[in-house]
Write an enzyme that holds these catalytic residues in place. Structure first.
Site: not given
Ligand SMILES: NC(=O)c1ccc[n+]([C@@H]2O[C@H](COP(=O)([O-])OP(=O)(O)OC[C@H]3O[C@@H](n4cnc5c(N)ncnc54)[C@H](O)[C@@H]3O)[C@@H](O)[C@H]2O)c1
Length: 369
Positions: A15, A75, A94, A96, A118, A270
């Site tokens: 990016r 980054k 970002y 972190h 972040e 992540d």
């Molecule tokens: N792998 C990747 O490339 C990548 C990219 C972007 C985001 N992410 C990750 O994806 C994850 C989700 O991000 P988001 O923006 O959707 O977060 P968000 O806060 O919008 O949503 C998270 C949801 O999880 C629910 N939750 C929390 N604990 C729970 C449990 N024990 N059981 C059921 N539901 C539960 C919350 O109520 C919430 O609705 C984060 O860890 C984020 O860092 C990863």
């Protein structure tokens, strides 16, 4: 102000911190933009597009870093980039920082004003510069799941939407936040059946409304999760407890009740992943199998689509960058509480409480000059 856009040098980062539309907006506001040659290549944005928008393209990263008032990146700075730190430099990226004490020390020693994407938090409590990447990852997770459900990627050989006379696939999404809702949208579009599980009932009500009852919503508990998994062809892990390791809502024994060749895409990897069996993988080797379930656990999914990801990220960052450039740093920070939340280091002090605590450093509330 002079805005500098270096080419990202972190491994596999494709990016870039600013796109030509951002250059135009900054030029219209009277600023100068310096872009390192090739900075946009990974996102399919050629140098000429930056030049046409009014940027000066420079061959050397050092020239960009040394001449800019504000460096806009994606980054955290890598070792070779920290040599360009100097008092008064503003870094917008970002960061972190929590697990990076050495980089933090360098920012402090050089008195860099480091504003981390972040930790920018708006008045609703949302993290507006994280949302775009969750949107990208959520939508992609279904596309990826569909791919790994195919026979020659060792999947069950299931088409998400089915065909007339053959039932569609069952997609189970655990965590109905940004990632979960975006995954649901794409999964519904394919014709799959979609279940979203979340511990927040209020959120489930919102999702039920948004999708006009076309999805099944379930309260998160181990019984519901185990039963949903047993029916699933594709499971998407999308839970988040901000600032904490992801809760392990999927236990190994639950996988034993799943169909062989089902796919589990753990987007929450992540934050450590939401299954006991999750471990981070990479784009070069994205999947592995446990208990007959294919695990896809790549922590930087948006890197698969850098053009879209760059545009999505910069749509969100540009309004903040414009404020920093137009008003000057101190005035912009004074007037914008979301931006203030983003400041991690200022005048040699750690100004982000979470970073200070995780590194055992002293925390100083932001005292603007
Ligand atoms: N792998 C990747 O490339 C990548 C990219 C972007 C985001 N992410 C990750 O994806 C994850 C989700 O991000 P988001 O923006 O959707 O977060 P968000 O806060 O919008 O949503 C998270 C949801 O999880 C629910 N939750 C929390 N604990 C729970 C449990 N024990 N059981 C059921 N539901 C539960 C919350 O109520 C919430 O609705 C984060 O860890 C984020 O860092 C990863």
């Amino acid at each position: 102000m002079v805005i500098g856009v270096p080419k990202e040098i972190k491994d596999h980062e494709t990016r870039v911190g600013l796109v030509p539309a951002g250059v135009t907006a900054l030029r219209e506001a009277g600023h100068e933009v310096l872009v390192e040659a090739g900075a946009g290549d990974g996102s399919a944005i050629p140098d000429i597009d930056y030049q046409l928008a009014g940027a000066v393209v420079l061959d050397s990263a050092a020239d960009v870093w040394d001449q800019a008032d504000i460096i806009v990146k994606v980054k955290e700075p890598q070792a070779s980039e920290t040599a360009h730190f100097r008092p008064g430099l503003v870094l917008f990226t970002y960061l972190h920082l929590a697990p990076l004490p050495e980089l933090t020390q360098k920012l402090l020693d050089a008195k860099v004003t480091a504003i981390a994407y972040e930790t920018i938090r708006d008045e609703t409590g949302a993290l507006p510069l994280l949302i775009p990447m969750s949107e990208v990852a959520g939508r992609l997770s279904v596309q990826l799941g569909a791919q790994y459900l195919e026979k020659y990627t060792k999947g069950r050989g299931v088409l998400l939407g089915g065909v007339p006379g053959v039932a569609p696939a069952e997609v189970v999404i655990i965590g109905g936040g940004i990632v979960g809702a975006n995954a649901a949208r794409v999964a519904l579009g394919t014709g799959a059946r979609v279940t979203i599980i979340d511990k927040n009932l209020h959120r489930l009500r919102e999702l039920d409304d948004t999708f006009l009852g076309k999805i099944t919503t379930l309260a998160a508990n181990s019984t519901n999760i185990a039963q949903a998994l047993a029916k699933a062809d594709l499971v998407i892990g999308a839970v988040l407890v901000p600032g904490a390791a992801a809760p392990k809502v999927i236990r190994r024994e639950m996988l034993r009740g799943m169909k062989k060749g089902a796919v589990f895409a753990d987007v929450a990897i992540d934050q450590g992943g939401c299954a006991e069996t999750s471990r981070p993988t990479s784009h070069s080797e994205p999947v592995y199998e446990v208990e007959g379930v294919i695990h896809y656990c790549v922590p930087n999914i948006p890197a698969l689509v850098p053009n879209t990801s760059t545009l999505a990220l910069t749509n969100a960052t540009l309004p903040y960058l414009l404020q920093l450039a137009d008003k000057g740093i101190e005035k912009a920070l004074t007037e914008n509480s979301a931006l203030r939340e983003g400041v991690n280091t200022y005048q040699g002090a750690v100004t982000c409480q979470a970073v200070a605590e995780s590194q055992g450093r002293e925390w100083h509330g932001l005292q603007l000059k």
